[in-house]
Design an enzyme around this catalytic site. Structure first.
Site: not given
Ligand SMILES: *Cc1c(COP(=O)(O)O)cnc(C)c1O
Length: 470
Positions: A113
């Protein structure tokens, strides 16, 4: 470049406008009116660019109302070795079984993120200062999103962050990561309740139009267009690192929850990046796997969402999925309105007749993973390659191994570092030392800053009022 809503009833907007938006007023999601097409020549030129140069070329196709020099400055301050650990920003490595891993998790909170949120923090500050505006972000988190938002917005002018989390429910590491921030504009609020209670409080405050307006309340959720556009960049970067020339194709395998990450992959592919397949990996919460296998999309309620050892994928309503279905429908807002009316009524929808197109024209396939699969994958990667991967990445590697075809190059996106999920790592491989990036060794011992409140919307409003009238 103008932006339109998937529901078709919002006047076109500029990039700077959609940057500060959540849902469109008509309930839809904002998307560019068309995807820029990347020619073979351009793709060749981009191959030799550094990550920030590449990010500038891609984002400037979408952020057409930000002057080039300003955008270059925002991006240059975002994708630095200091923030992301390496000059490549998203290095690609190869496991002994040939699967490639693109590291998206070397940012300040050790999860992917950061890739988008760090950009969003700088872009928010720029747009707000230019327009003389203030924005107070109110969010709820069970871990990753909240910390990524706080690390992106700490110390930024014109922005405050009020982040609710369920008291005592996050891991020690996650808690320490958020609560050790000492910046004046970061407000950690631990609610005596569950994650859903936090989310209900956020919704209640959002629904109080007068309060929302008086205190300039906004959000940074995963439907924000600024996040998606920043994520498009690492699909190009990963492609260039995994290939020698542009006649080659790669497939990306993406651990998915809200469909935000893989939605950016879909856009990169629509722009002309030579992506063979987009492999959607889910955990036990498999609404997306079900859709890509059958065409049925049946979101589940919170009670029917499993709590798993890849918690950031514990999502049963993929908020960004509407963007893909909009493209699949031939960009037909009436159809999207009808489909999402069926989602809202709990009926869901069935696009079984479109699955041939989903596979051949859009390249999507999927698979799922369970707790036992996750542990087994962490264990085999550790045995074969001597490295520890996190549980979310393990879900991706499991699915990639399963669906990979002969001769296919698969790049798995590494969405977090093992250091964040020590407990699951120990369950998989025993009590080995889980490496932590430099500087985070004593994280849990730092002083923490948090206010604990009852599960009560008024109490949270009082904290916001007091802080802002300060
Ligand atoms: C948010 C997240 C995901 C999922 O990503 P999306 O964009 O919601 O599909 C997968 N792995 C981690 C570690 C995350 O923080």
């Amino acid at each position: 470049m103008k932006y339109i809503s998937t529901r078709g009833e919002t006047a076109p907007k500029s990039f700077s406008e959609v940057l500060l938006m959540g849902l469109a007023p008509d309930g839809g999601l904002m998307l560019p009116e068309h995807y820029p097409q990347i020619s073979a020549d351009t793709l060749n030129q981009w191959r030799s660019l550094s990550y920030p140069e590449l990010a500038f070329e891609i984002i400037s196709l979408f952020a057409t109302d930000i002057p080039s020099e300003d955008l270059r400055d925002i991006i240059g301050r975002t994708y630095t070795e200091a923030a992301f650990g390496t000059p490549e920003i998203t290095p690609v490595r190869t496991l002994s079984d040939g699967i490639k891993i693109e590291a998206l998790s070397n940012g300040p909170t050790l999860a992917f993120k950061d890739m988008a949120m760090q950009f969003l923090g700088n872009a928010f500050e720029y747009v707000l200062n230019k327009e003389g505006k203030q924005l107070n972000i109110l969010g709820a988190t069970s871990g990753d999103t909240g910390s990524a938002a706080e690390y992106a917005l700490r110390g930024k002018k014109g922005v405050n962050v009020f982040m609710l989390s369920p008291e005592g429910k996050m891991s020690d590491f996650q808690r320490a990561q958020m609560f050790s921030l000492q910046d004046e504009n970061i407000h950690n609020i631990a609610v005596k309740g569950m994650f859903d209670d936090c989310q209900d409080i956020v919704k209640a405050v959002q629904n109080d139009a007068a309060f929302k307006q008086q205190y300039h309340i906004g959000t940074v959720n995963s439907i924000n267009w600024g996040r998606i556009v920043a994520q498009v960049v690492y699909y190009f970067a990963g492609y260039f690192r995994a290939t020698d020339n542009n006649s080659q194709q790669v497939s990306f395998c993406v651990p998915s929850g809200n469909f935000g990450n893989v939605c950016a992959g879909h856009i990169a592919r629509q722009m002309g990046l030579p992506v063979r397949r987009l492999i959607v990996a889910t955990n036990e919460n498999d609404v997306l796997d079900e859709f890509f296998k059958t065409g049925r999309y049946l979101p589940r309620s919170t009670e029917h969402t499993h709590v798993t050892s890849s918690p950031s994928m514990d999502i049963s309503k993929a908020s960004n999925f509407e963007r893909f279905v909009f493209d699949l429908s031939g960009r037909n807002p009436q159809q999207i309105q009808a489909l999402w009316a069926d989602v809202a009524s709990g009926k869901g929808f069935d696009l079984g007749g479109e699955m041939e197109k989903v596979r051949t024209q859009y390249g999507f396939v999927s698979g799922k993973s369970t707790h036992a699969d996750r542990l087994a994958t962490i264990k085999t990667v550790y045995a074969q390659d001597g490295e520890l991967i996190d549980p979310h990445t393990a879900d991706g590697v499991k699915v990639a191994r399963e669906v990979r075809e002969a001769g296919e190059t698969v790049v798995c996106l590494e969405t977090a570092l093992a250091a964040k999920f020590e407990q699951t790592i120990h369950e998989a491989v025993g009590s080995v030392a889980v490496p932590r990036p430099a500087g985070l060794e004593g994280l849990e011992n730092l002083p923490q800053r948090v206010q604990v409140v009852e599960n009560d919307t008024e109490a949270v409003k009082t904290i916001i009022r007091t802080a802002l009238q300060g």
